[in-house]
Design a protein around this motif. Structure first.
Motif, PDB file in Angstrom:
ATOM      1  N   THR A 250     -41.121  49.302  -6.319  1.00 42.65           N
ATOM      2  CA  THR A 250     -41.689  49.488  -7.651  1.00 42.65           C
ATOM      3  C   THR A 250     -43.080  50.075  -7.486  1.00 42.65           C
ATOM      4  O   THR A 250     -43.716  49.901  -6.448  1.00 42.65           O
ATOM      5  CB  THR A 250     -41.706  48.158  -8.436  1.00 42.65           C
ATOM      6  OG1 THR A 250     -42.105  48.420  -9.773  1.00 42.65           O
ATOM      7  CG2 THR A 250     -42.648  47.138  -7.840  1.00 42.65           C
ATOM      8  N   SER A 371     -32.459  44.988 -25.172  1.00 41.32           N
ATOM      9  CA  SER A 371     -33.500  45.998 -24.971  1.00 41.32           C
ATOM     10  C   SER A 371     -34.332  45.568 -23.770  1.00 41.32           C
ATOM     11  O   SER A 371     -34.624  44.392 -23.603  1.00 41.32           O
ATOM     12  CB  SER A 371     -34.370  46.071 -26.226  1.00 41.32           C
ATOM     13  OG  SER A 371     -35.501  46.897 -26.001  1.00 41.32           O
ATOM     14  N   ASP A 397     -34.635  41.195 -27.012  1.00 42.27           N
ATOM     15  CA  ASP A 397     -35.719  41.992 -26.431  1.00 42.27           C
ATOM     16  C   ASP A 397     -36.162  41.232 -25.187  1.00 42.27           C
ATOM     17  O   ASP A 397     -36.869  40.233 -25.275  1.00 42.27           O
ATOM     18  CB  ASP A 397     -36.841  42.117 -27.467  1.00 42.27           C
ATOM     19  CG  ASP A 397     -38.044  42.879 -26.945  1.00 42.27           C
ATOM     20  OD1 ASP A 397     -38.050  43.302 -25.772  1.00 42.27           O
ATOM     21  OD2 ASP A 397     -39.004  43.043 -27.730  1.00 42.27           O
ATOM     22  N   GLN A 401     -39.519  41.854 -15.001  1.00 45.16           N
ATOM     23  CA  GLN A 401     -40.057  42.844 -14.068  1.00 45.16           C
ATOM     24  C   GLN A 401     -39.227  42.872 -12.786  1.00 45.16           C
ATOM     25  O   GLN A 401     -38.542  41.898 -12.476  1.00 45.16           O
ATOM     26  CB  GLN A 401     -41.483  42.451 -13.654  1.00 45.16           C
ATOM     27  CG  GLN A 401     -42.407  42.140 -14.805  1.00 45.16           C
ATOM     28  CD  GLN A 401     -43.786  41.716 -14.324  1.00 45.16           C
ATOM     29  OE1 GLN A 401     -43.930  40.666 -13.706  1.00 45.16           O
ATOM     30  NE2 GLN A 401     -44.785  42.548 -14.597  1.00 45.16           N
ATOM     31  N   ILE A 499     -45.125  41.254 -26.033  1.00 44.19           N
ATOM     32  CA  ILE A 499     -45.745  41.925 -24.888  1.00 44.19           C
ATOM     33  C   ILE A 499     -46.492  43.148 -25.432  1.00 44.19           C
ATOM     34  O   ILE A 499     -45.906  43.970 -26.132  1.00 44.19           O
ATOM     35  CB  ILE A 499     -44.680  42.375 -23.865  1.00 44.19           C
ATOM     36  CG1 ILE A 499     -43.691  41.240 -23.555  1.00 44.19           C
ATOM     37  CG2 ILE A 499     -45.329  42.933 -22.603  1.00 44.19           C
ATOM     38  CD1 ILE A 499     -44.294  39.959 -23.080  1.00 44.19           C
ATOM     39  N   ARG A 502     -49.109  47.179 -20.375  1.00 48.26           N
ATOM     40  CA  ARG A 502     -49.768  46.984 -19.085  1.00 48.26           C
ATOM     41  C   ARG A 502     -51.275  46.904 -19.264  1.00 48.26           C
ATOM     42  O   ARG A 502     -51.849  47.605 -20.099  1.00 48.26           O
ATOM     43  CB  ARG A 502     -49.450  48.156 -18.141  1.00 48.26           C
ATOM     44  CG  ARG A 502     -47.988  48.379 -17.859  1.00 48.26           C
ATOM     45  CD  ARG A 502     -47.360  47.326 -17.002  1.00 48.26           C
ATOM     46  NE  ARG A 502     -48.115  47.017 -15.803  1.00 48.26           N
ATOM     47  CZ  ARG A 502     -47.667  46.156 -14.875  1.00 48.26           C
ATOM     48  NH1 ARG A 502     -46.481  45.552 -15.000  1.00 48.26           N
ATOM     49  NH2 ARG A 502     -48.392  45.907 -13.815  1.00 48.26           N
ATOM     50  N   ILE A 508     -45.832  53.114 -18.286  1.00 51.91           N
ATOM     51  CA  ILE A 508     -44.382  53.072 -18.408  1.00 51.91           C
ATOM     52  C   ILE A 508     -43.925  54.254 -19.253  1.00 51.91           C
ATOM     53  O   ILE A 508     -44.207  54.330 -20.445  1.00 51.91           O
ATOM     54  CB  ILE A 508     -43.942  51.727 -18.992  1.00 51.91           C
ATOM     55  CG1 ILE A 508     -44.531  50.633 -18.090  1.00 51.91           C
ATOM     56  CG2 ILE A 508     -42.418  51.641 -19.058  1.00 51.91           C
ATOM     57  CD1 ILE A 508     -43.865  49.324 -18.116  1.00 51.91           C
ATOM     58  N   ASN A 513     -41.664  52.720 -14.433  1.00 51.28           N
ATOM     59  CA  ASN A 513     -43.036  52.393 -14.062  1.00 51.28           C
ATOM     60  C   ASN A 513     -43.611  53.481 -13.177  1.00 51.28           C
ATOM     61  O   ASN A 513     -43.045  53.798 -12.137  1.00 51.28           O
ATOM     62  CB  ASN A 513     -43.068  51.111 -13.230  1.00 51.28           C
ATOM     63  CG  ASN A 513     -42.664  49.918 -14.025  1.00 51.28           C
ATOM     64  OD1 ASN A 513     -42.214  50.050 -15.149  1.00 51.28           O
ATOM     65  ND2 ASN A 513     -42.821  48.750 -13.445  1.00 51.28           N
TER      66      ASN A 513
HETATM   67  C1  WTA Z   1     -42.457  46.368 -19.093  1.00 48.43           C
HETATM   68  C2  WTA Z   1     -37.917  46.177 -15.796  1.00 48.43           C
HETATM   69  C3  WTA Z   1     -42.268  44.961 -23.269  1.00 48.43           C
HETATM   70  C4  WTA Z   1     -43.600  45.452 -18.709  1.00 48.43           C
HETATM   71  C5  WTA Z   1     -37.046  44.952 -16.043  1.00 48.43           C
HETATM   72  C6  WTA Z   1     -43.232  45.039 -17.308  1.00 48.43           C
HETATM   73  C7  WTA Z   1     -41.489  45.302 -21.125  1.00 48.43           C
HETATM   74  C8  WTA Z   1     -42.593  46.267 -16.757  1.00 48.43           C
HETATM   75  C9  WTA Z   1     -40.255  44.714 -21.465  1.00 48.43           C
HETATM   76  C10 WTA Z   1     -41.624  45.974 -15.651  1.00 48.43           C
HETATM   77  C11 WTA Z   1     -40.083  44.260 -22.819  1.00 48.43           C
HETATM   78  C12 WTA Z   1     -40.208  45.284 -19.374  1.00 48.43           C
HETATM   79  N1  WTA Z   1     -41.118  44.401 -23.664  1.00 48.43           N
HETATM   80  N2  WTA Z   1     -42.477  45.416 -22.029  1.00 48.43           N
HETATM   81  N3  WTA Z   1     -38.943  43.714 -23.249  1.00 48.43           N
HETATM   82  N4  WTA Z   1     -39.484  44.717 -20.354  1.00 48.43           N
HETATM   83  N5  WTA Z   1     -41.415  45.655 -19.831  1.00 48.43           N
HETATM   84  O1  WTA Z   1     -40.356  46.441 -12.958  1.00 48.43           O
HETATM   85  O2  WTA Z   1     -44.803  46.189 -18.725  1.00 48.43           O
HETATM   86  O3  WTA Z   1     -39.117  48.338 -14.099  1.00 48.43           O
HETATM   87  O4  WTA Z   1     -44.344  44.627 -16.538  1.00 48.43           O
HETATM   88  O5  WTA Z   1     -38.719  45.946 -14.692  1.00 48.43           O
HETATM   89  O6  WTA Z   1     -41.918  46.852 -17.871  1.00 48.43           O
HETATM   90  O7  WTA Z   1     -40.861  47.094 -15.321  1.00 48.43           O
HETATM   91  P1  WTA Z   1     -39.751  47.007 -14.182  1.00 48.43           P
END
Ligand code: WTA
Length: 635
Positions: A250, A371, A397, A401, A499, A502, A508, A513
């Motif tokens: 990541t 989502s 929702d 991570q 949320i 970041r 994102i 990411n």
């Molecule tokens: C963001 C994906 C708002 C967040 C599973 C996190 C979200 C990063 C949400 C991780 C959500 C993921 N609402 N923000 N439902 N889901 N994020 O590692 O900033 O690809 O830290 O994992 O995505 O992304 P990753």
């Protein structure tokens, strides 16, 4: 009896309290009753966030593929495990039963063994969304090899960095891949990557698009003949609960990508338990997650979570726009999908297409919509709820991570009342905290701070491959005795979480990411570039898009800015991949810096986002005059 399946709100609160009061007792019960262990643990949990060290189910032995495949054979042998929907809608879908999956995984596992792969070896998988991707993941797990799946949209340089970082000896790829109407030369990308990966001695190649490709004698092997010759029996390797199952990279805000290391036992328990509850999965359901297995969502909620529950999981090779923007809904109708899990960026792109392509299809099979990946804005939430769910399918929702391994904050459908743009309540066993910038916990409701987790959960990453210090610095140093997520969040008057995004230099874009530093490094490779700064700005489909401020070297000659922009994006594509291309590039004479020389990204973000009403005090900058200049020339 453990509370494996939560069915109403009171039960949620009751189980949540139990899981927080006595986490060890709670997870022990879940683990004991719902999984197959070759040996039980000596200790449920030991942890110390200051080191940091976390161990779940220490002393236990298992193989995750026995849990995902073998134990279902007696009761679900002829049930579809993987339902493969190919890129081209006129090609037939493939139903792979649990019996067939068992045979195919075993054969593949034997091929790996015959090629010399041993327990603990790292295997890089660079494949499109075809059954061999899931099967090779499981084949690695069968023999105790650590898989490192690299998303097949990454460039050769990005692939090589990941192969070398975890010292993979083998790469599994295909002759090419389909992407809508296009084909992509995956093997060519692998060949290029391997020019700088001297330790890879074997490449297994799946035939997918039937093109002529270059095969390096002694190194490259077509997979099919090897599978044909392999036996369907492969005893699972007995693993310790804390043995690494996989590495998944990541982006960080600085430096190289981070190889997050996930364990076997804890990861399995949490991925399976969250899957069951967050999607309210029932035996006859057909579950579809549109993510790619190259991301954590695909690992936990296409492969391991669903299969550990004996589910039918759809694997989709295509894209939402091919042959037209109705494809998702066509697939939902065709396979009578019951749970549909996608990303806000896809929802926004589809919402732009109007409703004819939705109304053409029967979506009445749907029961739960998910989502993931980025905040879902209110408009997209309502569009999804009204037109796809017809106000009948709750939206989950799900916030989590790569590092957390499984879903952390989420509604439980038909249990938790939803609220647009809110991930709502912590999942069972998860103890979030909001912190202020001074390191004080913000107690009570109606607060806004930085999101941390106070107590270990079974699927948390255990380290960063080869760099435990970085693991500590990134996640356990900002706040004492807490895991810091890098996200900001607020808690409303009833305790629901939203949320907010970041709080570090990760951006994102379309749910992917991206760290700013590696993109800046790529931009700076251009011979004409002196310095650059990348920030995100709001974009109505991608969520965020990238804005680059670039200072050119003063060579006295004039340059064509449009050509420079193309060249810069070409370099980014080569170094990282097309997902990291800049939407806007502004050439500037300077960047606002603090007196210690740090770029003030906050100011740059505001200017890029057209929000210059409140730039704050710029007089303390080293070069306050550049701010006006940048504002005057904003794109
Ligand atoms: C963001 C994906 C708002 C967040 C599973 C996190 C979200 C990063 C949400 C991780 C959500 C993921 N609402 N923000 N439902 N889901 N994020 O590692 O900033 O690809 O830290 O994992 O995505 O992304 P990753």
């Amino acid at each position: 009896m453990s509370n494996y399946h939560i069915k109403h709100l009171e039960e949620y609160y009751q189980v949540y309290r139990k899981s927080v009061r006595n986490p060890e007792g709670f997870w022990e019960e879940i683990a004991e009753e719902h999984f197959m262990w070759r040996k039980k643990w000596d200790n449920v949990l030991s942890w110390d966030f200051s080191k940091p060290e976390v161990k779940w189910f220490e002393g236990a032995q298992l193989n995750i593929t026995e849990n995902c495949i073998d134990r279902h054979l007696a009761t679900r042998g002829e049930k579809t495990a993987i339902l493969f929907e190919p890129n081209n809608p006129s090609d037939p879908a493939e139903h792979i039963t649990y019996n067939q999956l068992h045979q195919r995984v075993n054969k593949f596992a034997n091929v790996l063994k015959n090629q010399g792969v041993q327990k603990g070896d790292r295997v890089c998988i660079y494949l499109p969304m075809i059954p061999e991707l899931a099967i090779s993941v499981l084949a690695c797990a069968r023999i105790g090899a650590i898989h490192s799946v690299v998303f097949a949209g990454f460039s050769s340089t990005a692939l090589a960095t990941r192969i070398n970082d975890s010292d993979c000896k083998m790469v599994i790829t295909s002759d090419g891949s389909y992407r809508g109407a296009k084909t992509i030369d995956l093997k060519g990308i692998v060949d290029e990557a391997l020019e700088i990966c001297p330790d890879v001695n074997t490449v297994l190649v799946v035939k997918r698009i039937n093109t002529d490709i270059n095969m390096v004698t002694g190194r490259d092997h077509w997979l099919q003949p090897l599978l044909d010759a392999a036996s369907t029996d492969c005893e699972p390797e007995i693993m310790n609960a804390e043995d690494p199952l996989f590495i998944l990279y990541t982006s960080g805000s600085t430096g190289q990508p981070k190889g997050m290391v996930h364990s076997t036992g804890g990861y399995m328990v949490y991925a399976a338990y969250t899957f069951k509850n967050v999607f309210q999965y029932r035996e006859k359901d057909v579950y579809w997650c549109t993510a790619d297995i190259g991301w954590i969502t695909g690992h936990s909620y296409i492969v391991y979570g669903p299969l550990a529950n004996g589910a039918t999981t759809v694997m989709f090779e295509g894209v939402p726009s091919y042959p037209d923007f109705g494809r998702f809904w066509e697939v939902v109708q065709k396979h009578k999908v019951t749970q549909f899990y996608t990303a806000p960026t896809a929802i926004r792109a589809l919402a732009k297409q109007g409703l004819e392509l939705v109304e053409k299809y029967d979506l009445s099979s749907l029961k739960v919509l998910g989502s993931v990946g980025e905040p879902i804005n209110e408009e997209a939430w309502h569009w999804y709820n009204d037109n796809i769910g017809k106000k009948n399918s709750p939206i989950v929702d799900t916030w989590w991570q790569t590092e957390t391994g499984g879903i952390m904050i989420t509604p439980i459908p038909y249990v938790t009342p939803t609220k647009p743009t809110y991930a709502t309540l912590p999942f069972i066993g998860i103890q979030p905290a909001l912190m202020d910038e001074e390191g004080k916990e913000l107690k009570g409701n109606q607060v806004d701070g930085r999101l941390c987790i106070k107590y270990p959960w079974p699927s948390m990453a255990r380290t960063i491959w080869g760099n435990h210090q970085r693991y500590k610095d990134t996640y356990f140093s900002a706040y004492k005795n807490m895991y810091f997520t890098g996200d900001g969040a607020l808690r409303d008057e009833v305790g629901y979480y939203r949320i907010t995004g970041r709080v570090d230099d990760v951006i994102i874009v379309s749910g992917h990411n991206l760290g700013t530093a590696p993109i800046e490094d790529a931009v700076n490779e251009h011979p004409a570039v002196a310095e650059s700064a990348i920030v995100g700005f709001p974009h109505d489909v991608k969520g965020n898009a990238l804005y680059g401020y670039v200072i050119l070297k003063d060579t006295g000659e004039s340059r064509n800015h449009d050509n420079l922009r193309k060249e810069i994006n070409q370099i980014i594509t080569e170094h990282i991949g097309p997902i990291a291309k800049l939407d806007k590039i502004q050439f500037t004479s300077g960047l606002p810096k603090t007196r210690s020389g740090k770029i003030m990204r906050r100011i740059l973000r505001k200017i890029a986002g057209n929000d210059t009403s409140n730039l704050g005090d710029t007089s303390t900058l080293l070069n306050p005059e550049v701010v006006q200049d940048i504002m005057d020339n904003v794109l």
